[in-house]
Motif scaffolding. Sequence first.
Motif, PDB file in Angstrom:
ATOM      1  N   ILE A 156      -7.783  42.047 -33.894  1.00 33.77           N
ATOM      2  CA  ILE A 156      -7.481  41.693 -35.277  1.00 33.77           C
ATOM      3  C   ILE A 156      -7.639  42.912 -36.190  1.00 33.77           C
ATOM      4  O   ILE A 156      -6.986  43.013 -37.219  1.00 33.77           O
ATOM      5  CB  ILE A 156      -8.371  40.506 -35.729  1.00 33.77           C
ATOM      6  CG1 ILE A 156      -8.013  39.268 -34.901  1.00 33.77           C
ATOM      7  CG2 ILE A 156      -8.204  40.207 -37.212  1.00 33.77           C
ATOM      8  CD1 ILE A 156      -8.822  38.027 -35.231  1.00 33.77           C
ATOM      9  N   ALA A 157      -8.515  43.854 -35.763  1.00 32.26           N
ATOM     10  CA  ALA A 157      -8.758  45.031 -36.584  1.00 32.26           C
ATOM     11  C   ALA A 157      -7.670  46.092 -36.399  1.00 32.26           C
ATOM     12  O   ALA A 157      -7.693  47.121 -37.053  1.00 32.26           O
ATOM     13  CB  ALA A 157     -10.131  45.613 -36.250  1.00 32.26           C
ATOM     14  N   ARG A 158      -6.759  45.868 -35.488  1.00 32.59           N
ATOM     15  CA  ARG A 158      -5.714  46.863 -35.211  1.00 32.59           C
ATOM     16  C   ARG A 158      -4.451  46.582 -36.001  1.00 32.59           C
ATOM     17  O   ARG A 158      -4.447  45.738 -36.879  1.00 32.59           O
ATOM     18  CB  ARG A 158      -5.419  46.892 -33.697  1.00 32.59           C
ATOM     19  CG  ARG A 158      -6.633  47.154 -32.845  1.00 32.59           C
ATOM     20  CD  ARG A 158      -7.371  48.378 -33.350  1.00 32.59           C
ATOM     21  NE  ARG A 158      -8.545  48.650 -32.532  1.00 32.59           N
ATOM     22  CZ  ARG A 158      -8.587  49.634 -31.642  1.00 32.59           C
ATOM     23  NH1 ARG A 158      -7.561  50.419 -31.471  1.00 32.59           N
ATOM     24  NH2 ARG A 158      -9.694  49.807 -30.942  1.00 32.59           N
ATOM     25  N   ASP A 159      -3.412  47.275 -35.640  1.00 31.67           N
ATOM     26  CA  ASP A 159      -2.111  47.128 -36.297  1.00 31.67           C
ATOM     27  C   ASP A 159      -1.673  45.657 -36.234  1.00 31.67           C
ATOM     28  O   ASP A 159      -1.085  45.203 -35.262  1.00 31.67           O
ATOM     29  CB  ASP A 159      -1.096  48.029 -35.590  1.00 31.67           C
ATOM     30  CG  ASP A 159       0.281  47.942 -36.238  1.00 31.67           C
ATOM     31  OD1 ASP A 159       0.496  47.030 -37.065  1.00 31.67           O
ATOM     32  OD2 ASP A 159       1.121  48.774 -35.908  1.00 31.67           O
ATOM     33  N   ILE A 160      -1.999  44.941 -37.280  1.00 35.10           N
ATOM     34  CA  ILE A 160      -1.912  43.490 -37.252  1.00 35.10           C
ATOM     35  C   ILE A 160      -0.477  42.970 -37.088  1.00 35.10           C
ATOM     36  O   ILE A 160      -0.250  41.982 -36.390  1.00 35.10           O
ATOM     37  CB  ILE A 160      -2.629  42.877 -38.489  1.00 35.10           C
ATOM     38  CG1 ILE A 160      -2.881  41.405 -38.282  1.00 35.10           C
ATOM     39  CG2 ILE A 160      -1.863  43.122 -39.776  1.00 35.10           C
ATOM     40  CD1 ILE A 160      -3.943  41.104 -37.268  1.00 35.10           C
ATOM     41  N   GLU A 161       0.467  43.677 -37.677  1.00 33.76           N
ATOM     42  CA  GLU A 161       1.856  43.224 -37.573  1.00 33.76           C
ATOM     43  C   GLU A 161       2.321  43.307 -36.122  1.00 33.76           C
ATOM     44  O   GLU A 161       2.927  42.397 -35.579  1.00 33.76           O
ATOM     45  CB  GLU A 161       2.784  44.094 -38.449  1.00 33.76           C
ATOM     46  CG  GLU A 161       2.501  43.994 -39.942  1.00 33.76           C
ATOM     47  CD  GLU A 161       2.592  42.568 -40.478  1.00 33.76           C
ATOM     48  OE1 GLU A 161       3.425  41.779 -39.967  1.00 33.76           O
ATOM     49  OE2 GLU A 161       1.806  42.240 -41.399  1.00 33.76           O
ATOM     50  N   LYS A 162       1.995  44.459 -35.497  1.00 34.70           N
ATOM     51  CA  LYS A 162       2.411  44.686 -34.120  1.00 34.70           C
ATOM     52  C   LYS A 162       1.714  43.699 -33.178  1.00 34.70           C
ATOM     53  O   LYS A 162       2.337  43.109 -32.289  1.00 34.70           O
ATOM     54  CB  LYS A 162       2.074  46.135 -33.719  1.00 34.70           C
ATOM     55  CG  LYS A 162       2.658  46.544 -32.399  1.00 34.70           C
ATOM     56  CD  LYS A 162       2.515  48.042 -32.153  1.00 34.70           C
ATOM     57  CE  LYS A 162       2.738  48.339 -30.693  1.00 34.70           C
ATOM     58  NZ  LYS A 162       1.588  49.055 -30.097  1.00 34.70           N
ATOM     59  N   VAL A 163       0.420  43.507 -33.386  1.00 31.36           N
ATOM     60  CA  VAL A 163      -0.340  42.594 -32.533  1.00 31.36           C
ATOM     61  C   VAL A 163       0.194  41.162 -32.668  1.00 31.36           C
ATOM     62  O   VAL A 163       0.389  40.462 -31.666  1.00 31.36           O
ATOM     63  CB  VAL A 163      -1.851  42.665 -32.857  1.00 31.36           C
ATOM     64  CG1 VAL A 163      -2.608  41.550 -32.178  1.00 31.36           C
ATOM     65  CG2 VAL A 163      -2.419  44.022 -32.451  1.00 31.36           C
ATOM     66  N   THR A 164       0.450  40.751 -33.895  1.00 31.69           N
ATOM     67  CA  THR A 164       0.973  39.396 -34.110  1.00 31.69           C
ATOM     68  C   THR A 164       2.326  39.218 -33.431  1.00 31.69           C
ATOM     69  O   THR A 164       2.585  38.191 -32.799  1.00 31.69           O
ATOM     70  CB  THR A 164       1.104  39.100 -35.634  1.00 31.69           C
ATOM     71  OG1 THR A 164      -0.096  39.499 -36.266  1.00 31.69           O
ATOM     72  CG2 THR A 164       1.325  37.618 -35.891  1.00 31.69           C
ATOM     73  N   ALA A 165       3.176  40.234 -33.542  1.00 35.29           N
ATOM     74  CA  ALA A 165       4.500  40.169 -32.915  1.00 35.29           C
ATOM     75  C   ALA A 165       4.380  40.079 -31.395  1.00 35.29           C
ATOM     76  O   ALA A 165       5.084  39.293 -30.745  1.00 35.29           O
ATOM     77  CB  ALA A 165       5.327  41.389 -33.312  1.00 35.29           C
ATOM     78  N   THR A 166       3.466  40.865 -30.822  1.00 33.10           N
ATOM     79  CA  THR A 166       3.274  40.840 -29.365  1.00 33.10           C
ATOM     80  C   THR A 166       2.757  39.478 -28.920  1.00 33.10           C
ATOM     81  O   THR A 166       3.213  38.925 -27.918  1.00 33.10           O
ATOM     82  CB  THR A 166       2.297  41.957 -28.924  1.00 33.10           C
ATOM     83  OG1 THR A 166       2.768  43.200 -29.436  1.00 33.10           O
ATOM     84  CG2 THR A 166       2.192  42.036 -27.422  1.00 33.10           C
ATOM     85  N   ILE A 167       1.816  38.922 -29.674  1.00 32.07           N
ATOM     86  CA  ILE A 167       1.286  37.602 -29.339  1.00 32.07           C
ATOM     87  C   ILE A 167       2.404  36.556 -29.390  1.00 32.07           C
ATOM     88  O   ILE A 167       2.516  35.704 -28.500  1.00 32.07           O
ATOM     89  CB  ILE A 167       0.109  37.247 -30.275  1.00 32.07           C
ATOM     90  CG1 ILE A 167      -1.116  38.067 -29.847  1.00 32.07           C
ATOM     91  CG2 ILE A 167      -0.194  35.744 -30.250  1.00 32.07           C
ATOM     92  CD1 ILE A 167      -2.354  37.860 -30.662  1.00 32.07           C
TER      93      ILE A 167
END
Length: 281
Positions: A156-167
Amino acid sequence: RAKELGRNTYQFFTRAMSLETQRRVDLEIKLRGAATAGQLQLVYQPKVSLENGGISGCEALLRWHHPELGIVSPEHFIPIAEDSGLIVPIGDWVLRTACMQARAWMDAGLPPVCVAVNVSTRQFLQQDVVAWVTRTLRETGLPAARLELELTESLIARDIEKVTATIDQLKDIGVKLSIDDFGTGYSSLNYLKRFRVDTLKIDQSFVRNMLTEMEDETIVLAVIALAHNLKFKVIAEGVETEQHSRFLCSNGCDEIQGHYFSEPVTAEAFETMLRAGKHLS
Ligand code: C2E
Ligand code: MG
Ligand code: MG
Ligand code: MG
């Protein structure tokens, strides 16, 4: 005097540092050959439904058997694997082995279970996770719905847009997702609601003392309520006693995992439990 003390402290510090560095470098060299030398093994710990008492799945946990060092705990070698980049080939071995095993259980006609694999934040960010998971499922023939990935809150502390897209992409493939060690990291609840995960895993540090420490009980109950309000399932890890299990059951927790039901066991032993239909007594 102060100067002398300072120098001694400094010397002590560098000596300690270099010992620690040496230890890490030494472990890293040994770890590099571990997979090909057949020193890695997965053990499986059952996850149990509090609704019907049956086994709903398992978590694959990595073990490293070194000929001289003996069994090295993942708590020691996973950080080294992450820092050195070895987590990528090792993580690949873990995912492939767990998927092959789950496919074998399917082919043997055992009751359907979902196998969970830990994916650390470094690992998640170091490669194209979606392509890797898709390829591994295809090559092992495991249906996506039989695989769960355990992620941690530090994502959650990382590049949130990218992480959300990957999820989102992982959910679209059909794999299950959970957030491991929940409550120990940065929980931005605002981001949590955007994560299309299936399950929150309450960290064992809260479960351990929930019957004796008011604060831990409060946190456990709050996480159960939070999870359900966000439409997530909730599982408690580190469940060691019948009292733990009863408390969680009467407070609406969906599943438990821990020594009370079973320690992590070999694939063969897990298969035996599944076959026997082992239930919560
Ligand atoms: P985790 O994913 O939170 O796994 C749960 C840990 O709790 C496991 O430790 C398990 O053996 C232990 N445990 C289970 N039931 C109980 C209980 O009733 N009481 C207590 N005190 N402990 C219990 P383990 O196997 O030593 O793994 C430690 C951590 O190492 C894992 O925590 C996970 O973060 C990491 N890890 C393990 N395997 C892998 C892997 O294949 N890949 C990655 N990236 N990390 C892994
Ligand atoms: Mg885990
Ligand atoms: Mg955990
Ligand atoms: Mg943990």
